[in-house]
Motif scaffolding. Structure first.
Motif, PDB file in Angstrom:
ATOM      1  N   LEU A  74      39.674  42.863  50.764  1.00 48.25           N
ATOM      2  CA  LEU A  74      40.384  43.857  49.950  1.00 48.25           C
ATOM      3  C   LEU A  74      41.276  43.205  48.901  1.00 48.25           C
ATOM      4  O   LEU A  74      41.875  42.153  49.139  1.00 48.25           O
ATOM      5  N   ASP A  75      41.368  43.873  47.742  1.00 50.78           N
ATOM      6  CA  ASP A  75      42.298  43.462  46.677  1.00 50.78           C
ATOM      7  C   ASP A  75      43.595  44.256  46.750  1.00 50.78           C
ATOM      8  O   ASP A  75      44.640  43.797  46.302  1.00 50.78           O
ATOM      9  N   ALA A  76      43.516  45.503  47.258  1.00 51.07           N
ATOM     10  CA  ALA A  76      44.670  46.398  47.212  1.00 51.07           C
ATOM     11  C   ALA A  76      44.623  47.380  48.377  1.00 51.07           C
ATOM     12  O   ALA A  76      43.553  47.636  48.947  1.00 51.07           O
ATOM     13  N   HIS A 102      34.524  38.248  47.170  1.00 52.42           N
ATOM     14  CA  HIS A 102      35.476  37.146  47.250  1.00 52.42           C
ATOM     15  C   HIS A 102      36.536  37.490  48.282  1.00 52.42           C
ATOM     16  O   HIS A 102      36.801  38.647  48.564  1.00 52.42           O
ATOM     17  N   GLU A 103      37.154  36.439  48.824  1.00 51.32           N
ATOM     18  CA  GLU A 103      38.188  36.678  49.832  1.00 51.32           C
ATOM     19  C   GLU A 103      39.501  36.042  49.378  1.00 51.32           C
ATOM     20  O   GLU A 103      39.517  34.982  48.769  1.00 51.32           O
ATOM     21  N   HIS A 104      40.594  36.737  49.659  1.00 51.60           N
ATOM     22  CA  HIS A 104      41.905  36.217  49.298  1.00 51.60           C
ATOM     23  C   HIS A 104      42.357  35.225  50.356  1.00 51.60           C
ATOM     24  O   HIS A 104      42.132  35.406  51.535  1.00 51.60           O
ATOM     25  N   ARG A 105      42.988  34.157  49.892  1.00 51.94           N
ATOM     26  CA  ARG A 105      43.490  33.132  50.796  1.00 51.94           C
ATOM     27  C   ARG A 105      44.497  33.762  51.755  1.00 51.94           C
ATOM     28  O   ARG A 105      45.415  34.454  51.338  1.00 51.94           O
ATOM     29  N   GLN A 106      44.303  33.524  53.028  1.00 52.61           N
ATOM     30  CA  GLN A 106      45.157  34.161  54.030  1.00 52.61           C
ATOM     31  C   GLN A 106      46.335  33.267  54.392  1.00 52.61           C
ATOM     32  O   GLN A 106      46.196  32.073  54.575  1.00 52.61           O
ATOM     33  N   SER A 107      47.491  33.900  54.482  1.00 54.59           N
ATOM     34  CA  SER A 107      48.669  33.219  55.014  1.00 54.59           C
ATOM     35  C   SER A 107      49.513  34.302  55.653  1.00 54.59           C
ATOM     36  O   SER A 107      49.636  35.391  55.124  1.00 54.59           O
ATOM     37  N   GLU A 122      35.862  50.090  37.854  1.00 52.50           N
ATOM     38  CA  GLU A 122      34.716  49.560  37.086  1.00 52.50           C
ATOM     39  C   GLU A 122      34.601  48.043  37.253  1.00 52.50           C
ATOM     40  O   GLU A 122      33.501  47.497  37.266  1.00 52.50           O
ATOM     41  N   ALA A 123      35.759  47.376  37.374  1.00 53.84           N
ATOM     42  CA  ALA A 123      35.773  45.917  37.512  1.00 53.84           C
ATOM     43  C   ALA A 123      35.484  45.475  38.950  1.00 53.84           C
ATOM     44  O   ALA A 123      35.467  44.284  39.245  1.00 53.84           O
ATOM     45  N   GLY A 124      35.290  46.452  39.860  1.00 55.78           N
ATOM     46  CA  GLY A 124      34.931  46.114  41.240  1.00 55.78           C
ATOM     47  C   GLY A 124      36.108  45.892  42.176  1.00 55.78           C
ATOM     48  O   GLY A 124      35.969  45.227  43.206  1.00 55.78           O
ATOM     49  N   LEU A 125      37.273  46.445  41.835  1.00 58.08           N
ATOM     50  CA  LEU A 125      38.432  46.339  42.721  1.00 58.08           C
ATOM     51  C   LEU A 125      38.087  46.883  44.105  1.00 58.08           C
ATOM     52  O   LEU A 125      37.542  47.969  44.236  1.00 58.08           O
ATOM     53  N   GLN A 126      38.396  46.107  45.140  1.00 61.88           N
ATOM     54  CA  GLN A 126      38.169  46.535  46.524  1.00 61.88           C
ATOM     55  C   GLN A 126      39.483  47.031  47.112  1.00 61.88           C
ATOM     56  O   GLN A 126      40.476  46.301  47.087  1.00 61.88           O
TER      57      GLN A 126
END
Length: 243
Positions: A118-120, A1-6, A187-191
């Protein structure tokens, strides 16, 4: 998934405070000195019995921080309450006795905007011995001279929505809260990515956390819980996270 970019993503900073009067001013000033200014600085005074609240009040009165003060509930509960209060697209955490380098938020925001999957984002940490300690105590503390990869919440910038995937901090733990969360997050797949830049200075008050009995006891529980989850293939979530 991708985070909305701004390009103007908002950041909420979370600072839990418990008896950090000698250090909290330097901590907050390091946030106010960021080259990319956060939109919200949430400070929760977790029942401090020292002068912490006196040090925080001027910042609250000037509207520089969003201050909550209450009885002591422990760091994990405080972090979870602050995440719930956070309004920013991203959340950054800072311990009340640590400091950020000025480009911390800007560098990590750029990293996340350049890598939409990326998430973090984490960064390196440089440790320092608290200069207010007696010299005999300072001499007994091991402090690595080189910056190290900072697998710590105070080096992390994370999308607020990621907590919906990872769950919140487990309030059973007093010292192992981040390690437990990070294992569940993986484990939850954090990128995530680790920037090679030093972003945080971490104050050492005593020899390593890992030598404390409380930490060792909790770490055993955390590892056992992770192995149990692996056996059952079911990540556990703690707390609820608003959408």
């Amino acid at each position: 998934h991708e985070h909305r970019q701004s390009m103007s993503q908002s950041i909420s900073v979370v600072i839990p405070v418990y008896n950090a009067a000698p250090y909290i001013t330097e901590c907050i000033e390091s946030v106010l000195a960021q080259t990319y200014q956060p939109q919200q600085i949430i400070v929760i005074n977790d029942g401090s019995t020292d002068q912490s609240l006196d040090k925080l009040m001027p910042y609250a009165q000037k509207g520089l921080i969003q201050l909550q003060t209450r009885e002591n509930r422990g760091v994990s509960t405080t972090l979870n309450e602050a995440i719930d209060l956070a309004e920013g697209d991203l959340i950054a955490f800072l311990d009340a006795d640590d400091v950020w380098l000025p480009h911390k938020l800007q560098q990590q925001l750029t990293c996340l905007q350049t890598n939409p999957s990326l998430d973090a984002c984490f960064g390196y940490v440089r440790q320092f011995i608290s200069p207010d300690l007696p010299s005999a105590v300072q001499a007994g503390i091991h402090c690595p001279p080189e910056p190290q990869p900072g697998w710590l919440k105070q080096t992390m910038l994370i999308y607020r929505t990621a907590f919906g995937k990872t769950g919140l901090f487990n309030t059973l733990y007093h010292t192992g809260d981040f390690i437990d969360w990070f294992m569940r997050a993986k484990e939850a797949g954090l990128q995530y990515d680790m920037l090679p830049d030093t972003v945080t200075l971490r104050r050492l008050h005593r020899s390593g956390l890992a030598s404390q009995p409380q930490y060792q006891k909790e770490f055993v529980h955390i590892l056992k819980a992770a192995l149990d989850r692996r056996a059952n293939h079911s990540p556990t979530h703690y707390g609820s996270q608003k959408p």
